[in-house]
Design an enzyme around this catalytic site. Structure first.
Site, PDB file in Angstrom:
ATOM      1  N   CYS A 262       0.818  -1.135   0.057  1.00 11.72           N
ATOM      2  CA  CYS A 262       0.148  -0.128   0.110  1.00 11.72           C
ATOM      3  C   CYS A 262       0.838   1.376  -0.125  1.00 11.72           C
ATOM      4  CB  CYS A 262      -0.914   0.162   1.180  1.00 11.72           C
ATOM      5  SG  CYS A 262      -2.071  -1.296   1.255  1.00 11.72           S
TER       6      CYS A 262
ATOM      7  N   ARG B 149       3.613  -0.171  -4.904  1.00 10.99           N
ATOM      8  CA  ARG B 149       3.291  -0.633  -3.614  1.00 10.99           C
ATOM      9  C   ARG B 149       2.143  -1.530  -3.566  1.00 10.99           C
ATOM     10  NH1 ARG B 149       7.049   1.537   0.223  1.00 10.99           N
ATOM     11  NH2 ARG B 149       5.387   0.862   1.958  1.00 10.99           N
TER      12      ARG B 149
ATOM     13  N   TRP C 169      -2.777  -2.478  -1.539  1.00 13.57           N
ATOM     14  CA  TRP C 169      -2.417  -4.022  -1.835  1.00 13.57           C
ATOM     15  C   TRP C 169      -3.307  -4.656  -0.794  1.00 13.57           C
ATOM     16  CZ3 TRP C 169      -0.242  -8.375   0.584  1.00 13.57           C
ATOM     17  CH2 TRP C 169      -0.336  -9.302  -0.331  1.00 13.57           C
TER      18      TRP C 169
ATOM     19  N   ASN D  64      -1.540   1.999   6.028  1.00  7.82           N
ATOM     20  CA  ASN D  64      -0.630   1.221   5.341  1.00  7.82           C
ATOM     21  C   ASN D  64      -0.274   0.098   6.501  1.00  7.82           C
ATOM     22  OD1 ASN D  64       1.262  -0.308   4.119  1.00  7.82           O
ATOM     23  ND2 ASN D  64       2.770   1.268   4.078  1.00  7.82           N
ATOM     24  N   GLY D  65      -0.448  -1.102   6.188  1.00  7.05           N
ATOM     25  CA  GLY D  65      -0.092  -1.805   7.334  1.00  7.05           C
ATOM     26  C   GLY D  65      -1.133  -2.978   7.688  1.00  7.05           C
TER      27      GLY D  65
ATOM     28  N   GLU E 280      18.167 -16.208  -9.286  1.00 10.77           N
ATOM     29  CA  GLU E 280      17.700 -15.031  -9.366  1.00 10.77           C
ATOM     30  C   GLU E 280      16.787 -15.170 -11.002  1.00 10.77           C
ATOM     31  OE1 GLU E 280      16.914 -12.544  -7.893  1.00 10.77           O
ATOM     32  OE2 GLU E 280      16.956 -10.803  -9.281  1.00 10.77           O
TER      33      GLU E 280
ATOM     34  N   LYS F  89      13.132 -14.268 -12.034  1.00  9.60           N
ATOM     35  CA  LYS F  89      12.851 -13.141 -12.704  1.00  9.60           C
ATOM     36  C   LYS F  89      11.597 -13.598 -13.651  1.00  9.60           C
ATOM     37  CE  LYS F  89      14.856  -9.690 -11.268  1.00  9.60           C
ATOM     38  NZ  LYS F  89      14.260 -10.137 -10.230  1.00  9.60           N
TER      39      LYS F  89
ATOM     40  N   GLU G 254       8.121 -14.085 -11.896  1.00  7.56           N
ATOM     41  CA  GLU G 254       7.131 -12.888 -11.167  1.00  7.56           C
ATOM     42  C   GLU G 254       7.061 -12.029 -12.260  1.00  7.56           C
ATOM     43  OE1 GLU G 254       9.540 -10.217  -8.540  1.00  7.56           O
ATOM     44  OE2 GLU G 254      11.311 -10.541  -9.753  1.00  7.56           O
TER      45      GLU G 254
ATOM     46  N   HIS H  98      17.958 -36.153  -8.706  1.00  5.45           N
ATOM     47  CA  HIS H  98      17.510 -36.830  -7.439  1.00  5.45           C
ATOM     48  C   HIS H  98      15.872 -36.721  -7.385  1.00  5.45           C
ATOM     49  CE1 HIS H  98      21.309 -37.931  -6.256  1.00  5.45           C
ATOM     50  NE2 HIS H  98      21.753 -36.792  -6.622  1.00  5.45           N
TER      51      HIS H  98
ATOM     52  N   LYS I 230       5.873  -4.151  -4.390  1.00 14.87           N
ATOM     53  CA  LYS I 230       7.280  -3.878  -4.420  1.00 14.87           C
ATOM     54  C   LYS I 230       7.859  -3.945  -2.812  1.00 14.87           C
ATOM     55  CE  LYS I 230      11.252  -2.205  -5.859  1.00 14.87           C
ATOM     56  NZ  LYS I 230      12.119  -3.253  -6.881  1.00 14.87           N
TER      57      LYS I 230
HETATM   58  O1  M6R Z   1      12.929  -4.377  -0.278  1.00 10.41           O
HETATM   59  P1  M6R Z   1      13.586  -5.887  -0.068  1.00 10.41           P
HETATM   60  O2  M6R Z   1      14.843  -6.124  -0.681  1.00 10.41           O
HETATM   61  O3  M6R Z   1      13.808  -6.290   1.326  1.00 10.41           O
HETATM   62  O4  M6R Z   1      12.730  -6.794  -0.890  1.00 10.41           O
HETATM   63  C1  M6R Z   1      12.735  -8.183  -0.871  1.00 10.41           C
HETATM   64  C2  M6R Z   1      11.903  -8.976  -1.923  1.00 10.41           C
HETATM   65  O5  M6R Z   1      10.568  -8.899  -1.477  1.00 10.41           O
HETATM   66  C3  M6R Z   1      12.409  -8.574  -3.302  1.00 10.41           C
HETATM   67  O6  M6R Z   1      13.787  -8.770  -3.636  1.00 10.41           O
HETATM   68  C4  M6R Z   1      11.716  -9.260  -4.368  1.00 10.41           C
HETATM   69  O7  M6R Z   1      11.890 -10.561  -4.238  1.00 10.41           O
HETATM   70  C5  M6R Z   1      11.779  -8.787  -5.557  1.00 10.41           C
HETATM   71  N1  M6R Z   1      10.402  -8.337  -6.090  1.00 10.41           N
HETATM   72  C6  M6R Z   1      12.150  -9.677  -6.627  1.00 10.41           C
HETATM   73  O8  M6R Z   1      12.398  -8.885  -7.956  1.00 10.41           O
END
Ligand code: M6R
Length: 610
Positions: free
Chosen positions: A2, A27, A76, A100-101, A483, A487, A490, A506, A605
């Site tokens: 949010c 957010r 969100w 927000n929270g 990683e 990508k 997501e 395995h 985010k």
């Molecule tokens: O703000 P942060 O680095 O703590 O966030 C951690 C994860 O939420 C963040 O890296 C998330 O996995 C990304 N969206 C990946 O692209």
């Protein structure tokens, strides 16, 4: 999760609120709403389900709502579906507010309020909080600050509130605990926001409102209070980020812009730590004596930041011969971790607000362990609470999928590893200098990879219908696979797995079907042939292969159908180069599938709920 914004001053508030919300849409984007007040008139509330543009159209880009004071929210969803009724702001008889929270004890509070005659129209915890403030305002309190204080004592959970009280037309009240909020100061105007990009266009002078603190904003004044209602003084800070950094700058998506900003993010982060042939951690607060004193390192993070931790484990253990464990913050916080008193806990986070990472930091501190935060957002909760902070210099990252922050975090990790290696006598001066000089070549090498992005674009266009993608590698290549796979997941919504190449047989290899895409990462010289063998095993079960390796390893083309080459660097730093084609691949597949690259479904985010 949010995003919240607020404005009070002499200009029309609604367009400023919508503009700020656009910067915060990363957010959360389930619904949006604003509340604006024109002088002593009533508070006008407009809400819309879905993306911000629906709200913007509904209000004629804010022009349809008059008033110089207002608050806005992009949601969100946590409690209640993403409907217009559940959208913020929420309204009570005396207060209108956004949040927000998460209010953890909202059910108990709701029951209490219901017994007192309150009726609820939404399923949200926020409406409960707003009505609780209304309750205290009417029952005991004589001022908004009193009412908010009473509510803060009763509420369990996290919050950043922005509130308009009907009886106080020229004022906005804010309060926070564990959810981010900054207050911006302009000429005869004040702003509030969850994050810097929302106000960067208007001001760089900010105040960080602390946990369990309250603020009162008017056009010309700012007052802060503690939980007892006493006035407190706060120091004004200047944000160094450039306003243009939070704009798309001619790129179709923030993600592509941020991919291209990686050479700069890497260079700036490196130069903030390495001066000439030496790394200087004195600003971070780490001396060589400290580095010698640590018995172990524990890296705690979430998502991509955890993947950085995985790379760092290999690099730190190899260069400095210190045991490194890497924990997911959401697991660490609930498993009573065992750590030596001489351990160093490193929390890695772009936002500095990730709820689980923050909780892990607090737990480590309670255990009496020294903590270091590697954080991108200056003044964020993790940065403020850690014993030491190492800021990455990536600038604002807007796209939900991280790219440049990941790259900047890697550099920070490498610098720590190299300095640990020297301080602990594992690296000679000569090797130390050689490694630092090699780091300096990375930005140029990333630029070279980016120049060749069209090949990836072509390959991605053939993969838009892929059902599954497997990323495999060994050692650092396994960490890179994690990683690359995230990508793909997501932003292109393709099921994907990252596997340690030797582990595939395995069990997981049974998932391979005719034509399944398997991407082998082969940047580690010593492990090259081992991973080739694993790729051959996949090929013989029908997999279609892509190989990502280092210039010169052209023999890979005997095995894979599509090869991607990256420049040579020291094996320890390969993640910085290998990740670039994988980011591009995820990006182009997402674009090819017509998806919203910057705001993928179900995500936000900054994950400020656990
Ligand atoms: O703000 P942060 O680095 O703590 O966030 C951690 C994860 O939420 C963040 O890296 C998330 O996995 C990304 N969206 C990946 O692209």
């Amino acid at each position: 999760m949010c995003g919240i914004v607020g404005y009070i001053g002499r200009r029309p508030a609604a367009p400023i609120l919508l503009d700020g919300l656009e910067k915060l849409e990363y957010r959360g984007y389930d619904s949006a709403g604003i509340a604006v007040r024109d002088g002593n008139g009533p508070v006008a509330v407009v809400k819309a389900q879905g993306r911000l543009r629906v709200l913007s159209d509904k209000t004629d880009h804010g022009k349809a709502i008059a008033g110089n004071c207002g608050i806005g929210h992009t949601r969100w969803a946590t409690h209640g579906e993403p409907t217009e009724t559940n959208a913020h702001p929420h309204v009570s008889e005396t207060v209108t507010g956004i949040h927000n929270g998460i209010i953890e004890n909202y059910q108990e509070l709701k029951d209490k309020l219901t017994k007192n005659g309150y009726v609820f129209y939404s399923d949200t915890d926020t409406e409960v909080a707003i009505k609780l403030i209304d309750y205290y305002y009417k029952k005991y309190a004589h001022t908004p600050v009193d009412a908010i204080n009473h509510a803060m004592v009763r509420i369990r959970g996290s919050y950043a509130f922005a509130l308009l009280f009907n009886d106080y037309p020229e004022e906005i009240y804010v309060a926070r605990k564990d959810s981010p909020m900054i207050i911006g100061e302009g000429e005869g105007e004040h702003y509030l926001a969850s994050d810097v990009p929302a106000i960067l266009k208007y001001t760089r002078s900010v105040y960080y409102i602390g946990n369990l603190e309250i603020g009162r904003l008017t056009a010309d004044s700012l007052t802060f209070y503690n939980l007892d209602g006493d006035e407190i003084q706060k120091e004004k800070k200047e944000i160094e980020w450039d306003a243009a950094a939070a704009e798309r700058g001619g790129f179709e998506h923030y993600m592509m812009k941020e991919i291209h900003e990686q050479p700069t993010a890497v260079r700036d982060t490196l130069h903030s730590l390495a001066h000439g042939d030496h790394i200087d951690l004195s600003e971070v607060g780490l001396t060589d004596e400290d580095l010698r004193s640590f018995s172990q390192i524990c890296i705690v993070a979430c998502g991509s930041a955890w993947h950085v931790g995985m790379v760092c484990k290999y690099v730190m253990e190899d260069l400095a011969r210190i045991p490194v464990q890497v924990d997911l913050a959401s697991e660490f916080r609930y498993r009573r971790p065992i750590l030596d008193q001489n351990a160093l806990v490193i929390i890695i986070s772009q936002s500095g607000e990730t709820a689980d990472s923050l909780a892990a930091l607090r737990l480590s501190k309670q255990m009496g362990i020294r903590t270091l935060a590697i954080v991108n957002v200056v003044g964020s909760s993790i940065a403020r609470e850690a014993d030491m902070v190492l800021y990455t210099v990536a600038g604002p990252e807007i796209a939900v999928a991280t790219t440049k922050a990941y790259s900047a975090q890697l550099i920070a990790g490498y610098c720590l590893a190299i300095q640990l290696g020297l301080a602990r006598g594992e690296l000679t001066e000569e090797r130390y200098t050689e490694l630092i000089r090699e780091l300096d070549t990375l930005p140029g090498k990333i630029e070279r990879i980016l120049e060749d992005k069209e090949r990836l674009q072509w390959f991605a266009s053939k993969q838009v219908a892929a059902k599954d993608i497997f990323y495999i590698g060994r050692g650092i290549d396994y960490a890179i696979s994690l990683e690359g796979s995230l990508k793909a997941k997501e932003i292109s919504y393709i099921h994907s797995e990252a596997y340690a190449a030797g582990e595939l047989k395995h069990g997981t290899i049974s998932l391979l079907e005719e034509g399944t895409l398997v991407i082998g990462i082969l940047t580690q010289q010593e492990l090259f042939e081992k991973t080739v063998s694993n790729l051959v095993e996949c090929k013989s079960r029908g997999a279609y292969l892509m190989g990502l390796t280092v210039n010169g390893h052209y023999e890979i083309e005997d095995t894979v159908s599509f090869a991607v080459y990256i420049p040579k660097t020291d094996d320890h730093f390969m993640a910085s180069l290998a990740v670039i084609p994988l980011q591009l691949l995820g990006y182009y597949i997402s674009v090819g599938r017509g998806l919203d690259v910057d705001k993928p479904r179900n995500l936000a985010k900054s994950v400020t709920v656990e």
